[in-house]
Motif scaffolding. Structure first.
Motif: not given
Length: 144
Positions: A59, A61-65, A71
């Motif tokens: 949940h 990691t959806k918008s993180r690098k 990725y």
């Protein structure tokens, strides 16, 4: 280099967790799998301790690098197919017969004695043979 440092820390944490939780003790694992006999439910806490943080990690990691690559890997495909079910059955049979799966098998090599080395050799053989067998079966199967 940062990736290797994180891998070393994560591997050490994983191996320590396997040892402390009893996952490297074959009798404890077989007790967990013996639902209709002398069942040992304590490994349910180990499974919950793995599933809950991983669900949270997917949940978050959806918008993180990530720090060490470009990725995060995509979540696994939830679709049940013949290969997944067949592989799960074979994995479960091996786990039930021996009381080890790959992580605990490697973590217990230093103190488990020669049976753990035999298991590792058989596991590696299966990992080498399986893709070749799958490829041969796929080419022998008629097109659908």
């Amino acid at each position: 280099m940062l990736r290797l440092i994180f891998a070393f820390i994560a591997g050490g944490l994983f191996g320590t967790g396997l040892f402390l939780s009893g996952m490297t003790d074959t009798t404890k694992v077989q007790g967990w799998l013996d639902v209709f006999g002398n069942w040992d439910p304590t490994l349910a806490f180990v499974l919950g301790g793995a599933i809950l943080p991983m669900a949270l990690a997917w949940h978050l990691t959806k918008s993180r690098k990530p720090l060490t690559c470009d990725y995060f890997p995509a979540p696994p495909n939830p679709q049940l197919d013949r290969r997944l079910i067949g592989g799960s059955v074979l994995f479960g049979m091996g786990w039930g017969l021996v009381g080890l799966c790959p992580g605990p098998a490697i973590a217990s090599l230093g103190y488990g004695g020669w049976p753990h080395w035999v298991f590792l050799l058989c596991m590696l053989t299966g990992m080498i043979v399986t893709p070749k067998l799958r490829s041969a079966l796929d080419t022998a199967r008629p097109a659908e």
